[in-house]
Design a protein around this motif. Structure first.
Motif: not given
Length: 658
Positions: A600-614, A589-591, A620-623
């Protein structure tokens, strides 16, 4: 006739010896094709053949120059461009076998005797495009055969009279269509060469003037040819560069603007190729290696960046054009590596992201620009991607120009890695060349940094729907090999949304949930569908890397329905084939920091990625949300901005859009 003007290499025999040494496979191909032509078997598979064939056509006895095997007239056009004559001439230089030279002279005489310029033939064997291309192939063949004793006085006299007829035809054939089409450049390039050969200064000046005006009209501000096809960009560029090359060799001054635009086209091509130097199959294009044009541009403009884009290498064409001295000339140009690997061709709407300047680098290309006439495809927001010289996400290509269901299918949005709404196409293909409704592209923001890049685009292809759906795509590239794809749909009512991802040669398998693993010979990739409430499926879909060559590959389709604003989030992570990316990802979530409001997901979305331990986090904020003093938190990171990335060495964040 004594040829006094200087055309390409001064000593073809030395060029042939060097090509045999440096490019033995090219020599074998030319000799093999020449052997076939000696038996009246014709196959068109040269490096820059515009419409390649893969099955030879044989003639017993007299050759039918107007023959069309099957239903595709492109074979006839290729036949009458006379690349077969040039292969015979090259084969004679390579082998010294008089059969090849004699066959070339026989075919030239036969064609001139039996294929006449009429109102009817202007639509087939004498199209102005073919007439222009023939001029180059004839003059190149003459240069290579001049010491073979087959170009007798009677043959040369016949050739000269036919060239005069070609010259009159080409200088009279210049209409509004030719000013903007690639046809105009290709035929005026032929007229320029013809003028030099015949000593017709009027042809030379007419051609140079037309080329200057035509290129000025056809080339966008970023250097791309307006038809949005990398292959036709290259065909036009060849005509321009060859004109510049021959003009320089003969002390002919061309308009400065033509030189500047030719250089711009080279720079655009350097950006518009994959890291391995091959073309994207965008619009009507083939998967063709374009390093010869980049090397030629480096030589003509003494440009070290173009040499670096060509990987410092030469191709067979460069030897035939410049002769053996090209090695010394090329060695004198110092390679210059540009500071930024990613490039945006903003006028044409071509965005090319790269991890670095190496041939193995991960890359992604997105198109959000004008259609580009009948050669253009319904590909708005389409992406290509790959790594280690392998194509992972591909454009389905063209295959044919014949007006068939397959031709239309390969041009439609469903053949591209983009989105659709309610099962409808945003641009509607009517036939081989025409469209009905066309989507209006809106070029978005972009930002390129050392650690992460951002590109975006929109189109109005679904604004005719009752709820006026606006389609947007945003892509965050976390270097060197992670791509986050955010697709947004701004709407009020209920709609069904669809993403398609077409994969290149390799093995694709569905893993747990909506995750897919692709494995090639050198590269591997994971496609993770992160959209809540979505479903995905695998299917097979046709694609074509070359004209007349059809294959079938895997396609992942992702679907989701919903009311009001909807978004779809996808992760593409790449790596080596034997080191399959270890990747996990989740939506976070984004706050708002001061107010504590969770968006809400209609307002913003966050993504956490873990690749090779990093760990990498993106937001991204949509509005437009901030109306008072406040900023955003995603996970443990905080920033003010609508698009931001947090990486281990940049925990305060890299803001990519405000």
């Amino acid at each position: 006739m004594v040829i006094e003007m200087r055309f390409w290499c001064d000593d073809p025999s030395k060029a042939a010896r060097l090509c045999k040494k440096m490019f033995p496979e090219d020599m074998k191909r030319a000799v093999s094709q020449a052997e076939a032509v000696c038996d009246n078997r014709f196959l068109f598979s040269d490096h820059w053949e515009m419409e390649r064939t893969h099955e030879a056509v044989s003639f017993i006895g007299e050759i039918d120059w107007s023959h069309i095997p099957g239903d595709d007239p492109e074979w006839l056009y290729a036949m009458n461009r006379h690349t077969s004559f040039l292969n015979l001439a090259k084969a004679w230089q390579y082998t010294g076998d008089g059969r090849f030279a004699k066959k070339a002279a026989v075919l030239i005489s036969d064609w001139i005797d039996r294929v006449k310029l009429t109102e009817e033939s202007k639509g087939n064997t004498w199209r102005s495009l073919e007439a222009g291309l023939r001029c180059e192939n004839w003059i190149r063949s003459i240069q290579l055969l001049k010491d073979s004793n087959v170009l007798t006085e009677s043959v040369l006299d016949k050739l000269e009279k036919s060239m005069e007829e070609h010259g009159e035809y080409l200088q009279e054939t210049s209409f509004d269509f030719h000013r903007l089409s690639n046809w105009g450049v290709l035929q005026d390039h032929g007229l320029f060469l013809l003028g030099l050969y015949l000593g017709r200064e009027d042809y030379v000046q007419i051609a140079a003037k037309r080329l200057d005006k035509g290129i000025q009209m056809q080339i966008m501000g970023d250097g791309t040819q307006w038809e949005q096809s990398p292959m036709y960009h290259c065909e036009v560029l060849h005509g321009v560069l060859d004109t510049i090359h021959i003009a320089k060799r003969n002390g002919i001054l061309l308009p400065e603007r033509l030189l500047v635009n030719g250089h711009k086209m080279c720079k655009a091509l350097a950006a518009w190729v994959k890291p391995d130097g091959k073309l994207f199959c965008q619009s009507d294009s083939d998967d063709t290696l374009a390093r010869d044009l980049l090397a030629q541009g480096a030589l003509l403009f003494a440009d070290g960046e173009l040499k670096a884009a060509a990987r410092g290498e030469l191709l067979e064409e460069n030897i035939w054009d410049f002769g053996e001295e090209v090695l010394m000339l090329y060695d004198e140009i110092a390679e210059i590596i540009p500071g930024e690997a990613s490039t945006v061709l903003a006028d044409s709407g071509n965005y090319i992201l790269r991890g670095d300047h190496s041939e193995d680098a991960a890359y992604l290309h997105m198109h959000c620009g004008c259609l580009g006439s009948g050669h253009g495809h319904g590909d708005l927001l389409h992406i290509d991607a790959g790594m280690y010289g392998e194509d992972i996400l591909i454009d389905s290509g063209r295959y044919t120009y014949v007006n068939t269901e397959l031709r239309r299918k390969l041009k439609e949005p469903g053949a591209h890695n983009t989105t659709r709404v309610d099962g409808q196409d945003f641009s509607v293909c009517l036939d081989s060349w025409g469209y009905g409704k066309l989507a209006v592209p809106i070029k978005g923001e972009y930002r390129l940094t050392n650690r992460a890049d951002y590109i975006s685009g929109l189109h109005m292809g679904y604004f005719y729907l009752p709820d006026n759906v606006l389609t947007e795509r945003r892509i965050i590239f976390i270097k060197p090999d992670i791509f986050l794809i955010f697709d947004q749909f701004y709407a009020k009512g209920e709609h069904a949304y669809e993403q398609n991802f077409h994969f290149g040669d390799g093995k694709l398998a569905k893993e747990d949930g909506n995750s897919y693993l692709w494995q090639g010979e050198k590269a591997s990739a994971r496609l993770m569908v992160m959209t809540e409430g979505s479903a995905s499926s695998l299917s097979r879909y046709p694609y074509s890397r070359e004209y007349n060559l059809l294959a079938e590959g895997d396609r992942v389709s992702v679907t989701k329905s919903g009311s009001g604003f909807q978004s779809m989030v996808t992760l593409l992570a790449m790596g080596k084939a034997k080191e399959i990316p270890s990747v996990s990802a989740r939506l976070v979530p984004v706050e708002m920091v001061r107010s504590g409001k969770v968006l809400s997901p209609a307002e913003a979305q966050g993504v956490e990625v873990i690749k090779d331990g990093e760990k990498y986090t993106a937001m991204v904020v949509f509005e437009e949300i901030v109306s008072e003093v406040d900023f955003f938190r995603v996970g443990s990171y905080e920033a003010y901005g609508k698009v931001a990335v947090f990486v281990p060495e940049e925990e305060e964040g890299i803001v990519l859009s405000w």
